[in-house]
Design an enzyme around this catalytic site. Structure first.
Site, mmCIF file in Angstrom:
data_model
loop_
_atom_site.group_PDB
_atom_site.id
_atom_site.type_symbol
_atom_site.label_atom_id
_atom_site.label_comp_id
_atom_site.label_asym_id
_atom_site.label_seq_id
_atom_site.Cartn_x
_atom_site.Cartn_y
_atom_site.Cartn_z
ATOM 1 N N ASP A 36 0.853 -1.185 0.000
ATOM 2 C CA ASP A 36 0.000 0.000 0.000
ATOM 3 C C ASP A 36 0.889 1.234 0.000
ATOM 4 O O ASP A 36 2.033 1.182 0.478
ATOM 5 C CB ASP A 36 -0.907 -0.002 1.236
ATOM 6 C CG ASP A 36 -2.167 0.828 1.036
ATOM 7 O OD1 ASP A 36 -3.241 0.235 0.868
ATOM 8 O OD2 ASP A 36 -2.068 2.078 1.038
ATOM 9 N N VAL A 62 1.802 2.383 -6.766
ATOM 10 C CA VAL A 62 1.650 1.497 -7.921
ATOM 11 C C VAL A 62 1.814 2.207 -9.261
ATOM 12 O O VAL A 62 1.893 1.542 -10.299
ATOM 13 C CB VAL A 62 0.295 0.763 -7.898
ATOM 14 C CG1 VAL A 62 0.217 -0.190 -6.713
ATOM 15 C CG2 VAL A 62 -0.871 1.748 -7.908
ATOM 16 N N ASN A 88 -5.370 -5.046 -6.692
ATOM 17 C CA ASN A 88 -6.543 -4.404 -6.103
ATOM 18 C C ASN A 88 -6.436 -2.890 -6.060
ATOM 19 O O ASN A 88 -7.458 -2.205 -6.074
ATOM 20 C CB ASN A 88 -6.762 -4.943 -4.680
ATOM 21 C CG ASN A 88 -7.740 -4.102 -3.895
ATOM 22 O OD1 ASN A 88 -8.952 -4.141 -4.132
ATOM 23 N ND2 ASN A 88 -7.228 -3.308 -2.964
ATOM 24 N N SER A 141 -18.743 -1.076 -12.940
ATOM 25 C CA SER A 141 -18.672 0.142 -13.754
ATOM 26 C C SER A 141 -17.804 -0.036 -14.987
ATOM 27 O O SER A 141 -17.766 0.857 -15.841
ATOM 28 C CB SER A 141 -18.135 1.306 -12.914
ATOM 29 O OG SER A 141 -19.054 1.651 -11.901
ATOM 30 N N TYR A 152 -13.266 6.586 -14.989
ATOM 31 C CA TYR A 152 -13.361 5.351 -14.210
ATOM 32 C C TYR A 152 -13.987 4.242 -15.045
ATOM 33 O O TYR A 152 -13.508 3.097 -15.049
ATOM 34 C CB TYR A 152 -14.176 5.604 -12.947
ATOM 35 C CG TYR A 152 -14.216 4.454 -11.985
ATOM 36 C CD1 TYR A 152 -13.088 4.099 -11.247
ATOM 37 C CD2 TYR A 152 -15.379 3.719 -11.787
ATOM 38 C CE1 TYR A 152 -13.126 3.045 -10.345
ATOM 39 C CE2 TYR A 152 -15.430 2.669 -10.890
ATOM 40 C CZ TYR A 152 -14.289 2.332 -10.176
ATOM 41 O OH TYR A 152 -14.318 1.287 -9.292
ATOM 42 N N LYS A 156 -11.853 0.793 -15.879
ATOM 43 C CA LYS A 156 -12.271 -0.529 -15.419
ATOM 44 C C LYS A 156 -12.663 -1.444 -16.589
ATOM 45 O O LYS A 156 -12.478 -2.666 -16.522
ATOM 46 C CB LYS A 156 -13.414 -0.401 -14.417
ATOM 47 C CG LYS A 156 -12.977 0.202 -13.088
ATOM 48 C CD LYS A 156 -11.872 -0.613 -12.420
ATOM 49 C CE LYS A 156 -11.518 -0.096 -11.045
ATOM 50 N NZ LYS A 156 -10.491 -0.925 -10.355
#
Length: 270
Positions: A36, A62, A88, A141, A152, A156
């Site tokens: 993280d 990331v 994730n 989504s 977004y 996705k």
């Protein structure tokens, strides 16, 4: 337990779906790399599952390819193997294409898509060695459009087709699948789940009549990564409580006052 002796990396493991996924794999015997970009959140989750004894915490941004490379290197140096990568980490985004600028668009694509590409690329040789798997966290989504979520939605959707591409390119050595959560009660979604007006608007949209819990998403991720899903590859497991089963038409049973009224309205809805 299903994951005794296995090593799992979970990006964005400091909260929400990521945290629940870390906890699920740890409960099932895995050594988990909690990755993280928030050091405090990462350390809190790591402490909750037993600390550095069996697990590893890594601070990683990331969108930085070098940081992802170090995450993989640290995992191999510590454990000598990698069995599952859970991509994730992600970010939300609100705005139409006329509202957002190029920097915002690029950031969403970097966090939500490019990070999956690079982490998977770096992890792939190690996953081949163990016959491992990748699970990408996409979204409902990515399957259709939402008002005001242009970047977004696009990101996705890209995750879903990247999942399919990797699944056919790297089988049978490595399986690659995705989960597509619907509305989930995570810190990232507080602006939705914590807004009474928005939740009222979800009435009739969510057949289960509530958001998902993060642990419900985590259980599906753990299934896809396991030998129980040994012939599941290139699949998108939708976890939305039936939301996308809905055509989007009005809730006729409510509007027409119950099933007895629908018989007379049958031809009207065909």
């Amino acid at each position: 337990m299903r994951y005794d002796g296995k090593v799992v990396i979970v990006t964005g493991g400091g909260s929400g779906i990521g945290e629940a996924t870390v906890r699920r794999f740890a409960q099932e015997g895995a050594s988990v790399v909690v990755a993280d970009n928030r050091a405090e959140a990462m350390r809190g989750v790591l402490a909750a599952i037993g600390g550095e004894g069996r697990h590893l915490g890594v601070v990683v941004d990331v969108i930085d390819p070098d940081a992802i490379g170090r995450m993989i290197d640290d995992t191999m140096a510590r454990f000598g193997r990698l069995d599952t990568l859970v991509n994730n980490a992600g970010m939300g985004s609100f705005g139409k294409v006329t509202d957002i600028d190029l920097d915002h668009w690029n950031t969403v694509m970097a966090v939500d898509v490019a990070s999956i590409f690079w982490a998977s690329r770096q992890a792939m040789p190690h996953l081949v060695a163990t016959g491992g798997s990748i699970v990408n966290v996409a979204s409902a989504s990515g399957m259709a459009a939402d008002y005001g979520f242009a970047a977004y939605n696009a990101a996705k959707a890209a995750v879903l087709n990247l999942t399919r591409a990797m699944a056919i390119d790297h089988a049978p050595a490595v399986r690659v699948n995705a989960v597509s959560p619907g509305l989930t009660a995570t810190p990232l979604a507080t602006g939705l789940t914590g807004n009474p007006a928005i939740m009222q608007a979800y009435d009739g949209v969510l057949p289960m009549a509530r958001p998902a819990r993060p642990d419900e998403i985590a259980s599906a991720i753990a299934f896809l990564a396991s030998d129980d899903a040994s012939y599941v590859n290139g699949h998108n497991l939708v976890i939305d409580g039936g939301m996308t089963a809905h055509t989007g038409q009005p809730h006729f049973t409510k509007l027409l006052g119950g099933d007895s009224h629908l018989a007379g309205a049958d031809t009207a809805v065909r």
